[in-house]
Enzyme design. Sequence first.
Site, PDB file in Angstrom:
ATOM      1  N   LYS A  15     -18.887  49.388  63.915  1.00 18.00           N
ATOM      2  CA  LYS A  15     -19.092  49.824  62.564  1.00 18.00           C
ATOM      3  C   LYS A  15     -18.432  51.152  62.389  1.00 18.00           C
ATOM      4  O   LYS A  15     -17.837  51.685  63.384  1.00 18.00           O
ATOM      5  CB  LYS A  15     -20.420  50.049  62.275  1.00 18.00           C
ATOM      6  CG  LYS A  15     -21.414  48.630  62.264  1.00 18.00           C
ATOM      7  CD  LYS A  15     -22.686  49.095  61.727  1.00 18.00           C
ATOM      8  CE  LYS A  15     -23.453  47.674  61.969  1.00 18.00           C
ATOM      9  NZ  LYS A  15     -24.820  47.606  61.468  1.00 18.00           N
ATOM     10  N   TYR A  58     -23.217  41.403  53.798  1.00 16.85           N
ATOM     11  CA  TYR A  58     -24.579  41.556  53.939  1.00 16.85           C
ATOM     12  C   TYR A  58     -25.539  41.168  52.718  1.00 16.85           C
ATOM     13  O   TYR A  58     -26.579  41.418  52.671  1.00 16.85           O
ATOM     14  CB  TYR A  58     -24.989  42.934  54.000  1.00 16.85           C
ATOM     15  CG  TYR A  58     -24.445  43.511  55.356  1.00 16.85           C
ATOM     16  CD1 TYR A  58     -25.279  43.069  56.519  1.00 16.85           C
ATOM     17  CD2 TYR A  58     -23.580  44.614  55.625  1.00 16.85           C
ATOM     18  CE1 TYR A  58     -25.147  43.634  57.726  1.00 16.85           C
ATOM     19  CE2 TYR A  58     -23.102  45.024  56.719  1.00 16.85           C
ATOM     20  CZ  TYR A  58     -23.925  44.576  57.954  1.00 16.85           C
ATOM     21  OH  TYR A  58     -23.778  45.023  59.250  1.00 16.85           O
ATOM     22  N   ASN A  86     -25.872  52.327  63.172  1.00 15.88           N
ATOM     23  CA  ASN A  86     -26.132  51.684  64.639  1.00 15.88           C
ATOM     24  C   ASN A  86     -25.063  51.252  65.326  1.00 15.88           C
ATOM     25  O   ASN A  86     -25.312  50.175  66.236  1.00 15.88           O
ATOM     26  CB  ASN A  86     -27.616  50.818  64.537  1.00 15.88           C
ATOM     27  CG  ASN A  86     -27.014  49.639  63.766  1.00 15.88           C
ATOM     28  OD1 ASN A  86     -26.163  49.502  63.078  1.00 15.88           O
ATOM     29  ND2 ASN A  86     -27.870  48.718  63.515  1.00 15.88           N
ATOM     30  N   HIS A 108     -22.586  45.574  64.672  1.00 12.98           N
ATOM     31  CA  HIS A 108     -23.433  44.367  64.356  1.00 12.98           C
ATOM     32  C   HIS A 108     -23.477  43.206  65.183  1.00 12.98           C
ATOM     33  O   HIS A 108     -22.304  43.153  65.936  1.00 12.98           O
ATOM     34  CB  HIS A 108     -22.769  44.024  62.913  1.00 12.98           C
ATOM     35  CG  HIS A 108     -23.354  42.632  62.402  1.00 12.98           C
ATOM     36  ND1 HIS A 108     -24.460  42.492  61.852  1.00 12.98           N
ATOM     37  CD2 HIS A 108     -22.880  41.557  62.570  1.00 12.98           C
ATOM     38  CE1 HIS A 108     -24.960  41.298  61.629  1.00 12.98           C
ATOM     39  NE2 HIS A 108     -23.920  40.554  61.952  1.00 12.98           N
ATOM     40  N   GLU A 131     -20.098  34.330  59.464  1.00 12.47           N
ATOM     41  CA  GLU A 131     -19.779  35.752  59.558  1.00 12.47           C
ATOM     42  C   GLU A 131     -18.447  35.873  60.166  1.00 12.47           C
ATOM     43  O   GLU A 131     -17.344  36.580  59.625  1.00 12.47           O
ATOM     44  CB  GLU A 131     -20.845  36.390  60.313  1.00 12.47           C
ATOM     45  CG  GLU A 131     -22.358  36.793  59.705  1.00 12.47           C
ATOM     46  CD  GLU A 131     -23.208  37.467  60.760  1.00 12.47           C
ATOM     47  OE1 GLU A 131     -24.249  37.818  60.357  1.00 12.47           O
ATOM     48  OE2 GLU A 131     -22.715  37.922  61.921  1.00 12.47           O
TER      49      GLU A 131
HETATM   50  P1  CMP Z   1     -27.132  44.947  61.292  1.00 13.02           P
HETATM   51  O1  CMP Z   1     -27.530  44.236  62.410  1.00 13.02           O
HETATM   52  O2  CMP Z   1     -25.526  45.216  60.790  1.00 13.02           O
HETATM   53  O3  CMP Z   1     -27.824  44.024  59.951  1.00 13.02           O
HETATM   54  C1  CMP Z   1     -28.017  44.760  58.820  1.00 13.02           C
HETATM   55  C2  CMP Z   1     -28.159  46.232  58.941  1.00 13.02           C
HETATM   56  O4  CMP Z   1     -28.825  46.979  57.962  1.00 13.02           O
HETATM   57  C3  CMP Z   1     -28.983  46.570  60.209  1.00 13.02           C
HETATM   58  O5  CMP Z   1     -27.747  46.391  61.400  1.00 13.02           O
HETATM   59  C4  CMP Z   1     -29.124  48.294  60.046  1.00 13.02           C
HETATM   60  O6  CMP Z   1     -27.975  48.935  60.414  1.00 13.02           O
HETATM   61  C5  CMP Z   1     -28.984  48.430  58.461  1.00 13.02           C
HETATM   62  N1  CMP Z   1     -30.403  48.536  57.985  1.00 13.02           N
HETATM   63  C6  CMP Z   1     -30.929  49.827  57.412  1.00 13.02           C
HETATM   64  N2  CMP Z   1     -32.119  50.120  57.231  1.00 13.02           N
HETATM   65  C7  CMP Z   1     -32.791  48.738  57.739  1.00 13.02           C
HETATM   66  C8  CMP Z   1     -33.984  48.570  57.764  1.00 13.02           C
HETATM   67  N3  CMP Z   1     -35.090  49.271  57.201  1.00 13.02           N
HETATM   68  N4  CMP Z   1     -34.375  47.299  58.519  1.00 13.02           N
HETATM   69  C9  CMP Z   1     -33.404  46.712  58.985  1.00 13.02           C
HETATM   70  N5  CMP Z   1     -31.927  46.834  58.805  1.00 13.02           N
HETATM   71  C10 CMP Z   1     -31.881  48.057  58.457  1.00 13.02           C
END
Ligand code: CMP
Length: 143
Positions: free
Chosen positions: A11, A51, A114, A117, A128
């Site tokens: 990311k 998303y 984070n 993904h 995806e």
């Molecule tokens: P990812 O696995 O990329 O999929 C969706 C993303 O939404 C997740 O990682 C997080 O980085 C982001 N995200 C932000 N807030 C939340 C939340 N409250 N719960 C889950 N995902 C979140």
Amino acid sequence: MAVERTLTILKPDCVRKNLIGEVTRRIQEAGFQIVAMKMTRLTRETAGGFYAVHKERPFFNDLVEFMSSGPCVPMILEKKNAVADFRQLIGATNPAEADEGTIRADFADSLGENIVHGSDSVENGKLESAYFFSESEVVLVKS
Ligand code: CMP
């Protein structure tokens, strides 16, 4: 165990922190073959499309803003049991809950930012992957 493919995205925070090399090294050291890879920058529209499943969630706008804030590096990874093994390598979505030694525990700042993904199923991995790569961009690797 079946050979699977999964889609990861390094990311924008991973790219900004100069962690492309370190995270890719960990992925390869864990036995994943990179079968497709590129650097790209998502627009708000393409990030929102990727998303779309989260579009009713309260964090959707922040997620789209963040994912379009700079370049990212999507990759398709191949390995036996790739989906589950990759999610184990990166750790829980929230880095505060991620196991010690996982990529998110070591490098991520927050739930929203984070680092990586990882697809949550083989089926979603296919969808995806098709979002980022055409078939001609996926290489054949010797198993
Ligand atoms: P990812 O696995 O990329 O999929 C969706 C993303 O939404 C997740 O990682 C997080 O980085 C982001 N995200 C932000 N807030 C939340 C939340 N409250 N719960 C889950 N995902 C979140």
